[in-house]
Write a protein that holds these residues in place. Structure first.
Motif, PDB file in Angstrom:
ATOM      1  N   VAL A 155       0.818  -1.225   0.000  1.00  0.00           N
ATOM      2  CA  VAL A 155       0.000   0.000   0.000  1.00  0.00           C
ATOM      3  C   VAL A 155       0.846   1.267   0.000  1.00  0.00           C
ATOM      4  CG1 VAL A 155      -1.924  -1.182   1.109  1.00  0.00           C
ATOM      5  CG2 VAL A 155      -0.269   0.050   2.531  1.00  0.00           C
ATOM      6  N   GLY A 156       2.170   1.127   0.114  1.00  0.00           N
ATOM      7  CA  GLY A 156       3.024   2.310  -0.014  1.00  0.00           C
ATOM      8  C   GLY A 156       3.652   2.842   1.248  1.00  0.00           C
ATOM      9  N   CYS A 157       3.627   2.080   2.349  1.00  0.00           N
ATOM     10  CA  CYS A 157       4.316   2.530   3.561  1.00  0.00           C
ATOM     11  C   CYS A 157       5.818   2.576   3.310  1.00  0.00           C
ATOM     12  CB  CYS A 157       4.019   1.586   4.728  1.00  0.00           C
ATOM     13  SG  CYS A 157       2.316   1.645   5.324  1.00  0.00           S
ATOM     14  N   LYS A 158       6.489   3.536   3.937  1.00  0.00           N
ATOM     15  CA  LYS A 158       7.929   3.670   3.757  1.00  0.00           C
ATOM     16  C   LYS A 158       8.715   2.791   4.724  1.00  0.00           C
ATOM     17  CE  LYS A 158       7.452   6.826   0.589  1.00  0.00           C
ATOM     18  NZ  LYS A 158       7.714   8.248   0.868  1.00  0.00           N
ATOM     19  N   ALA A 159       8.068   2.342   5.803  1.00  0.00           N
ATOM     20  CA  ALA A 159       8.738   1.496   6.791  1.00  0.00           C
ATOM     21  C   ALA A 159       7.675   0.845   7.667  1.00  0.00           C
ATOM     22  CB  ALA A 159       9.706   2.314   7.650  1.00  0.00           C
ATOM     23  N   VAL A 160       8.120  -0.070   8.528  1.00  0.00           N
ATOM     24  CA  VAL A 160       7.218  -0.711   9.484  1.00  0.00           C
ATOM     25  C   VAL A 160       7.820  -0.636  10.879  1.00  0.00           C
ATOM     26  CG1 VAL A 160       6.184  -2.279   7.793  1.00  0.00           C
ATOM     27  CG2 VAL A 160       8.208  -3.014   9.085  1.00  0.00           C
ATOM     28  N   LEU A 161       6.970  -0.854  11.869  1.00  0.00           N
ATOM     29  CA  LEU A 161       7.355  -0.812  13.274  1.00  0.00           C
ATOM     30  C   LEU A 161       6.761  -2.030  13.965  1.00  0.00           C
ATOM     31  CD1 LEU A 161       8.400   1.249  15.673  1.00  0.00           C
ATOM     32  CD2 LEU A 161       5.945   1.628  15.968  1.00  0.00           C
ATOM     33  N   MET A 162       7.529  -2.684  14.861  1.00  0.00           N
ATOM     34  CA  MET A 162       6.950  -3.849  15.543  1.00  0.00           C
ATOM     35  C   MET A 162       7.421  -3.996  16.978  1.00  0.00           C
ATOM     36  SD  MET A 162       8.777  -7.063  13.656  1.00  0.00           S
ATOM     37  CE  MET A 162      10.321  -6.800  12.793  1.00  0.00           C
ATOM     38  N   LEU A 163       6.438  -4.270  17.818  1.00  0.00           N
ATOM     39  CA  LEU A 163       6.655  -4.597  19.215  1.00  0.00           C
ATOM     40  C   LEU A 163       7.108  -6.048  19.352  1.00  0.00           C
ATOM     41  CD1 LEU A 163       3.369  -3.071  20.622  1.00  0.00           C
ATOM     42  CD2 LEU A 163       5.620  -2.484  21.547  1.00  0.00           C
ATOM     43  N   PRO A 164       7.702  -6.393  20.485  1.00  0.00           N
ATOM     44  CA  PRO A 164       7.909  -7.812  20.762  1.00  0.00           C
ATOM     45  C   PRO A 164       6.558  -8.459  21.079  1.00  0.00           C
ATOM     46  CG  PRO A 164       8.589  -6.493  22.643  1.00  0.00           C
ATOM     47  CD  PRO A 164       8.235  -5.529  21.542  1.00  0.00           C
ATOM     48  N   PRO A 165       6.416  -9.760  20.863  1.00  0.00           N
ATOM     49  CA  PRO A 165       5.171 -10.429  21.225  1.00  0.00           C
ATOM     50  C   PRO A 165       4.987 -10.426  22.740  1.00  0.00           C
ATOM     51  CG  PRO A 165       6.856 -12.036  20.684  1.00  0.00           C
ATOM     52  CD  PRO A 165       7.428 -10.683  20.337  1.00  0.00           C
ATOM     53  N   TYR A 166       3.757 -10.305  23.179  1.00  0.00           N
ATOM     54  CA  TYR A 166       3.490 -10.350  24.622  1.00  0.00           C
ATOM     55  C   TYR A 166       3.211 -11.796  25.056  1.00  0.00           C
ATOM     56  CZ  TYR A 166      -1.492 -10.710  23.397  1.00  0.00           C
ATOM     57  OH  TYR A 166      -2.691 -11.119  22.889  1.00  0.00           O
ATOM     58  N   TYR A 167       2.993 -12.000  26.316  1.00  0.00           N
ATOM     59  CA  TYR A 167       2.605 -13.266  26.948  1.00  0.00           C
ATOM     60  C   TYR A 167       3.802 -14.173  27.188  1.00  0.00           C
ATOM     61  CZ  TYR A 167      -0.412 -17.085  28.398  1.00  0.00           C
ATOM     62  OH  TYR A 167      -1.024 -18.063  29.130  1.00  0.00           O
ATOM     63  N   PHE A 168       4.513 -14.564  26.140  1.00  0.00           N
ATOM     64  CA  PHE A 168       5.695 -15.404  26.318  1.00  0.00           C
ATOM     65  C   PHE A 168       6.891 -14.509  26.620  1.00  0.00           C
ATOM     66  CE2 PHE A 168       2.946 -17.798  23.361  1.00  0.00           C
ATOM     67  CZ  PHE A 168       2.705 -18.907  24.171  1.00  0.00           C
ATOM     68  N   ASN A 169       7.552 -14.762  27.759  1.00  0.00           N
ATOM     69  CA  ASN A 169       8.579 -13.820  28.204  1.00  0.00           C
ATOM     70  C   ASN A 169       9.992 -14.387  28.163  1.00  0.00           C
ATOM     71  OD1 ASN A 169       8.317 -15.619  30.262  1.00  0.00           O
ATOM     72  ND2 ASN A 169       7.932 -14.120  31.879  1.00  0.00           N
ATOM     73  N   SER A 170      10.293 -15.128  27.131  1.00  0.00           N
ATOM     74  CA  SER A 170      11.648 -15.614  26.913  1.00  0.00           C
ATOM     75  C   SER A 170      12.365 -14.666  25.959  1.00  0.00           C
ATOM     76  CB  SER A 170      11.622 -17.030  26.315  1.00  0.00           C
ATOM     77  OG  SER A 170      12.862 -17.362  25.733  1.00  0.00           O
ATOM     78  N   ALA A 171      13.447 -14.041  26.433  1.00  0.00           N
ATOM     79  CA  ALA A 171      14.189 -13.107  25.588  1.00  0.00           C
ATOM     80  C   ALA A 171      14.715 -13.799  24.336  1.00  0.00           C
ATOM     81  CB  ALA A 171      15.344 -12.497  26.379  1.00  0.00           C
ATOM     82  N   GLN A 172      15.140 -15.044  24.481  1.00  0.00           N
ATOM     83  CA  GLN A 172      15.653 -15.795  23.335  1.00  0.00           C
ATOM     84  C   GLN A 172      14.572 -15.981  22.280  1.00  0.00           C
ATOM     85  OE1 GLN A 172      17.031 -19.724  24.344  1.00  0.00           O
ATOM     86  NE2 GLN A 172      17.853 -20.138  22.301  1.00  0.00           N
ATOM     87  N   ARG A 173      13.349 -16.282  22.726  1.00  0.00           N
ATOM     88  CA  ARG A 173      12.252 -16.504  21.790  1.00  0.00           C
ATOM     89  C   ARG A 173      11.763 -15.199  21.171  1.00  0.00           C
ATOM     90  NH1 ARG A 173      13.335 -21.272  20.120  1.00  0.00           N
ATOM     91  NH2 ARG A 173      13.323 -22.849  21.769  1.00  0.00           N
ATOM     92  N   VAL A 174      11.812 -14.132  21.949  1.00  0.00           N
ATOM     93  CA  VAL A 174      11.450 -12.816  21.399  1.00  0.00           C
ATOM     94  C   VAL A 174      12.411 -12.448  20.268  1.00  0.00           C
ATOM     95  CG1 VAL A 174      11.398 -10.337  21.886  1.00  0.00           C
ATOM     96  CG2 VAL A 174      10.289 -11.937  23.452  1.00  0.00           C
ATOM     97  N   GLU A 175      13.693 -12.679  20.485  1.00  0.00           N
ATOM     98  CA  GLU A 175      14.681 -12.383  19.447  1.00  0.00           C
ATOM     99  C   GLU A 175      14.449 -13.259  18.219  1.00  0.00           C
ATOM    100  OE1 GLU A 175      19.547 -12.097  18.933  1.00  0.00           O
ATOM    101  OE2 GLU A 175      18.646 -12.060  20.937  1.00  0.00           O
ATOM    102  N   ALA A 176      14.094 -14.527  18.445  1.00  0.00           N
ATOM    103  CA  ALA A 176      13.814 -15.426  17.327  1.00  0.00           C
ATOM    104  C   ALA A 176      12.573 -14.962  16.559  1.00  0.00           C
ATOM    105  CB  ALA A 176      13.610 -16.850  17.838  1.00  0.00           C
TER     106      ALA A 176
END
Length: 345
Positions: free
Chosen positions: A112-133
């Motif tokens: 649709v023409g966005c110049k970039a995107v932004l994303m939060l880490p997923p909530y609920y699961f609190n493993s830093a390793q899995r968030v990075e994955a």
């Protein structure tokens, strides 16, 4: 990827599906189901008139957790197709707890023409390793520049500077920066130190001038969408004063002192307005911001009509109580000439 000016995280206007009908007898909140497309498009024009160049629809201030995937795509496309012009950019929020949904939102944002995107880490699961994955899985499929979004208060998972640096080194052609909403310039600077190539934005309206002094990319205002000209002026002036942007020659001492004094005045006016919003304890900031935006848009249009921007909020947020709406509108109207004078001086 560099953007012009602050990145305004704009509220989503909702129209009340059943005006006057409370969700429950006790809470006074009203059912709000429909995106006010007309009000949204009018607000984009209002922002453009105030010098805004970059917007983020459907973020935290935009109540994205309360929206369906279909609605999020609709809002992003509506914004990207209509907020166009020289130097103007739209950033799509692709946050989700589902990897495939985030990947799908990335593809849609590009289409649709966005110049970039932004994303939060997923909530609920609190493993830093899995968030990075999780981030790695989305970034490996993303075809436009991407920013991470650190907001541990709401996501429940923090992005660490080390994680950010590792992802930056792994995806240097996709990951371009981070929005840090943890609340301090000092915290934002740790991300800058960890991966200097990335652009760091602070998600705190009150830090507008401080982030310029610190050499960060800028702010991502939410509540400040109700006074966009102040934030735009602070950003432009700060880049000129502290980074020399737009200057044919270095500023002299008197010029620097005069510009700094002006920026301090504008920051002070903005802080007074934000303090007023904070003083309203029985209403959500998002709802207050929407009411103020509605008043400002009506004023810009000559004061005609009763609604220019749908000010309802969706549960679990609540709309501003009816008895408070008039007070907020009067305050917004009272401050407008003060803001105009501060920016013009």
């Amino acid at each position: 990827m560099a953007f012009e000016g602050p990145v305004f995280a704009i509220p989503t206007p909702f129209r009340e599906k059943d005006p006057g009908t409370p969700v429950s007898p006790d809470d006074g909140f009203k059912a709000s189901e429909c995106i006010d497309s007309e009000g949204f498009l009018a607000f984009l024009k209002f922002l453009e008139s105030k010098g805004v160049k970059t917007v983020l629809p459907g973020g935290t201030t935009g109540e994205f957790p309360s929206m369906s995937m279909q609605e999020r795509k609709y809002l992003t496309e509506l914004c990207a197709k209509n907020f166009v012009g020289a130097g103007m950019s739209v950033i799509g929020n692709v946050s989700s707890c589902c990897v495939q949904d985030s990947i799908d939102l990335c593809k849609h944002a590009k289409e649709v023409g966005c110049k970039a995107v932004l994303m939060l880490p997923p909530y609920y699961f609190n493993s830093a390793q899995r968030v990075e994955a999780f981030f790695a899985a989305v970034l490996s499929s993303c075809e436009i520049p991407a920013y991470l979004y650190n907001f541990p208060k709401h996501s429940g998972n923090a992005i660490t500077p080390d994680m950010y640096a590792r992802l930056g080194a792994r995806f240097p052609n996709v990951l371009v920066g981070i929005k840090d909403s943890a609340g301090s310039v000092e915290g934002a600077l740790t991300f800058k130190s960890a991966w200097p190539q990335g652009r760091v934005y602070a998600g705190n309206d009150r830090l507008a001038l401080a982030v310029q002094r610190a050499g960060l990319a800028g702010t991502v205002p939410g509540t400040g969408c109700s006074c966009p000209e102040l934030l735009a002026a602070i950003h432009r002036g700060g880049k000129r004063l502290y980074a020399g942007e737009g200057c044919a020659a270095p500023l002299g001492d008197e010029e620097r002192a005069a510009l700094e004094a002006k920026l301090e005045r504008i920051q002070a006016e903005m802080m007074r307005w934000l303090n007023y919003i904070d003083s309203i304890k029985h209403a959500e900031k998002v709802g207050i911001t929407k009411v103020a935006i509605n008043r400002r848009m009506l004023t810009a249009a000559g004061g005609e009509g009763k609604r220019a921007f749908g000010a309802a909020c969706r549960l679990p947020l609540g709309s501003v109580p009816a008895e408070e709406v008039g007070n907020i509108e009067r305050e917004a109207g009272r401050w407008e000439p003060v803001w105009a004078e501060a920016v013009a001086a």
